[in-house]
Design a protein around this motif. Structure first.
Motif, PDB file in Angstrom:
ATOM      1  N   LYS A  84      82.903  66.686  29.461  1.00  0.00           N
ATOM      2  CA  LYS A  84      83.728  67.659  28.742  1.00  0.00           C
ATOM      3  C   LYS A  84      84.599  68.349  29.777  1.00  0.00           C
ATOM      4  N   LEU A 143      77.312  63.819  24.070  1.00  0.00           N
ATOM      5  CA  LEU A 143      78.229  64.945  24.302  1.00  0.00           C
ATOM      6  C   LEU A 143      77.705  66.234  23.670  1.00  0.00           C
ATOM      7  N   GLU A 179      87.955  71.223  30.402  1.00  0.00           N
ATOM      8  CA  GLU A 179      88.866  72.262  29.903  1.00  0.00           C
ATOM      9  C   GLU A 179      89.399  72.994  31.109  1.00  0.00           C
ATOM     10  N   HIS A 183      86.984  65.652  25.413  1.00  0.00           N
ATOM     11  CA  HIS A 183      85.848  64.784  25.736  1.00  0.00           C
ATOM     12  C   HIS A 183      86.376  63.453  26.246  1.00  0.00           C
ATOM     13  N   GLU A 243      76.956  71.558  27.508  1.00  0.00           N
ATOM     14  CA  GLU A 243      78.127  72.420  27.314  1.00  0.00           C
ATOM     15  C   GLU A 243      79.022  72.511  28.544  1.00  0.00           C
ATOM     16  N   HIS A 298      81.526  72.017  31.748  1.00  0.00           N
ATOM     17  CA  HIS A 298      82.778  71.297  31.927  1.00  0.00           C
ATOM     18  C   HIS A 298      82.874  70.712  33.336  1.00  0.00           C
ATOM     19  N   GLU A 358      89.161  72.114  24.947  1.00  0.00           N
ATOM     20  CA  GLU A 358      88.057  71.256  25.340  1.00  0.00           C
ATOM     21  C   GLU A 358      88.347  69.821  24.924  1.00  0.00           C
TER      22      GLU A 358
END
Length: 121
Positions: A38, A14, A40, A97, A18, A20, A95
């Motif tokens: 990830k 992870l 968001e 995970h 970066e 999403h 954010e």
């Protein structure tokens, strides 16, 4: 025949990206991809006609919107499986995970034309 033993560190995987809503394949077993992602904001409403959708929250909080105004909220360490054919929309205010498991080649939007590519990391 050579046996291969590989430990996968999910936190390290992870930390290596970066973006999403773009699942990364970290392992495979029995024709399934094990992925980290990830997230968001809101994902698109979608469904998977051929398979259930497995979500495990590793960090953060995930809300999965379901039909008729229902929603499921997942905290770290919690799992939810959306049954095949059920419309749903994952979303996260911060954010978050996730660990995902699904049959190899399953498009994340349920439609190959709009799915994010899945890189192996």
């Amino acid at each position: 025949m050579t046996e291969r033993h590989e430990v996968v560190n999910l936190a390290a995987k992870l930390a290596g990206f970066e973006d999403h809503w773009s699942p990364k394949i970290v392992a495979a077993f029995n024709g399934h991809d094990v992925m980290v992602v990830k997230v968001e904001g809101e994902f698109t409403w979608h469904e998977h006609a051929e398979t259930d959708d497995f979500f495990l929250v590793l960090k953060g909080r995930l809300v999965i919107d379901l039909p008729e105004g229902a929603a499921v909220t997942l905290e770290p360490g919690e799992v939810f499986v959306v049954p095949r054919g059920v419309q749903h929309r994952p979303r996260a205010e911060e954010e978050t995970h996730l660990l995902l498991i699904e049959p190899a080649g399953t498009p994340n939007t349920g439609d190959p034309a709009t799915a994010a590519p899945k890189d192996r990391i």
